[in-house]
Design an enzyme around this catalytic site. Sequence first.
Site, mmCIF file in Angstrom:
data_model
loop_
_atom_site.group_PDB
_atom_site.id
_atom_site.type_symbol
_atom_site.label_atom_id
_atom_site.label_comp_id
_atom_site.label_asym_id
_atom_site.label_seq_id
_atom_site.Cartn_x
_atom_site.Cartn_y
_atom_site.Cartn_z
ATOM 1 N N HIS B 39 0.258 -5.193 6.013
ATOM 2 C CA HIS B 39 1.384 -4.262 5.902
ATOM 3 C C HIS B 39 2.706 -4.982 6.170
ATOM 4 O O HIS B 39 3.696 -4.755 5.481
ATOM 5 C CB HIS B 39 1.210 -3.095 6.882
ATOM 6 C CG HIS B 39 0.393 -1.983 6.316
ATOM 7 N ND1 HIS B 39 -0.977 -2.055 6.197
ATOM 8 C CD2 HIS B 39 0.747 -0.777 5.803
ATOM 9 C CE1 HIS B 39 -1.423 -0.931 5.648
ATOM 10 N NE2 HIS B 39 -0.398 -0.139 5.397
ATOM 11 N N LYS B 104 -8.273 6.091 11.291
ATOM 12 C CA LYS B 104 -8.701 6.966 12.384
ATOM 13 C C LYS B 104 -7.525 7.176 13.340
ATOM 14 O O LYS B 104 -6.667 6.304 13.476
ATOM 15 C CB LYS B 104 -9.919 6.392 13.124
ATOM 16 C CG LYS B 104 -9.660 5.087 13.877
ATOM 17 C CD LYS B 104 -10.912 4.619 14.591
ATOM 18 C CE LYS B 104 -10.736 3.253 15.226
ATOM 19 N NZ LYS B 104 -10.070 3.298 16.533
#
Lengths: 283, 193
Positions: B39, B104
Amino acid sequence: MTELRNISCREIIHTVKNLFIKANTSLTDDVRAALCRARQDETSPLGQYVLDQILENEVLANRTQTPVCQDTGIAIVFLELGQDVHITGGNLYGAVSEGVRLAYADGYLRKSLCDPLSRTNTTDNLPPVIYTDVVSGNHLKIVAMPKGGGSENMSGTAMLLPADGCEGIKKYIVDRVKTAGPNPCPPIIVGAGIGGTMEQAALLAKKALLRPVGLPNPNDERLRRLEEETLAEINKTGIGPQGYGGCVTALAVQIDMRPCHIAGLPVSVAIQCHAARHQEALL
Amino acid sequence: MEQVITIKTPLTGDVCKSLHAGDRVFLTGAVYSARDTAHHRMMEAIREGNPLPFPLQGETIFYAGPTPARPGMPIGAIGPTTSSRMDPYTPELLERGLKGMIGKGMRSSAVREAINRYCGVYFGAVGGIAALLTQCVQAATWVAYQDLGPEGIMRLQVLNFPLIVINDCHGGDLYRDRRLPDEAMANNERRLL
């Protein structure tokens, strides 16, 4: 006084390698039993669904020799070294490192360590974190604990005031779990260390995770009560399996303690995900 | 338990609109693995005006770093990592066309708002069941950043990947519905860069 005994680096390398591969592809009986109990206790359908998947995963991991979790961890090694042991054929920590390197290379485990600033992967999952206790005798006990990053990120240490007392300790532990929420993959196991110094409290908390899950503190009735009360509070938070809601947020709270300075009350919380992996061997 | 909804990638706005927090989903199609450092590099590419490793339009990112594949297997063990670490990067990716995210844990308010604004969806996968989840991965190919090892970007072909909708584009939030502690929400806000 035991007799001087040679233990070879070759044997140590071999043992460490096998321990990390086994730890990553299976759970110990106590963890499996605790998860089965959790499945019986959980009342939320989504929580039951998560626990069913966790139990099915463990069977599959064993059968296919696939890691239980893709985060095969930073390698933590606890050594208990008898003072009458003579290490032959090399250096003790070098042998432990080599065992870790081989486990992660040959066992197809993930290399999850990097330079903290450049974030460049070390490519071999080295170095391990090694703690050594020197004890009487001529044995070497090796405990391998691959520790995942998600649960480790949610751990913490606080230097409480003596005035905070037992209630303050309980509040700190429960607050850590609430703050962690779904992040550390509940149902979690909570290790807590009370006393010593800042770093010793953290080590006590981490070592408390090695106790068989759900076995109360064997030495101190006050800690047994604190474990029980804290677990009850945690399971009232409603976080539940994977944070999807439910009554099983933690499988156990395991606390150890040492005397501390009269001025302080260090408390550390080590959070362990449901994939509580550790294996040990005695040489 | 509710009926399981079957969906395919790439995701359209209509598919995202049809999903609601708490829905159980089986996802089939291509998803891209990307986590922390991937990222960071994608944001660098955007800042420097360089092309991204894959076109984001309609795509789904899986916050995951797998274990190495054994010989003859498409991939090793794979499962979700904590999504909130990617929160600082996510709104910009959603603005540029990203639709789905798999991970998650909770998202920041900025991410939740961006999911509403750009009509995306955030799915939860169960953590710590990688041996089970890897059975849903049929193929994996390198896309970019192979030097990052497990943090590199791979294109994963998944079949009936089991997910739960956590944040939908209507403002629905499974964690809020389940009344998770305020402390957990506050923790994620604090982690925003």
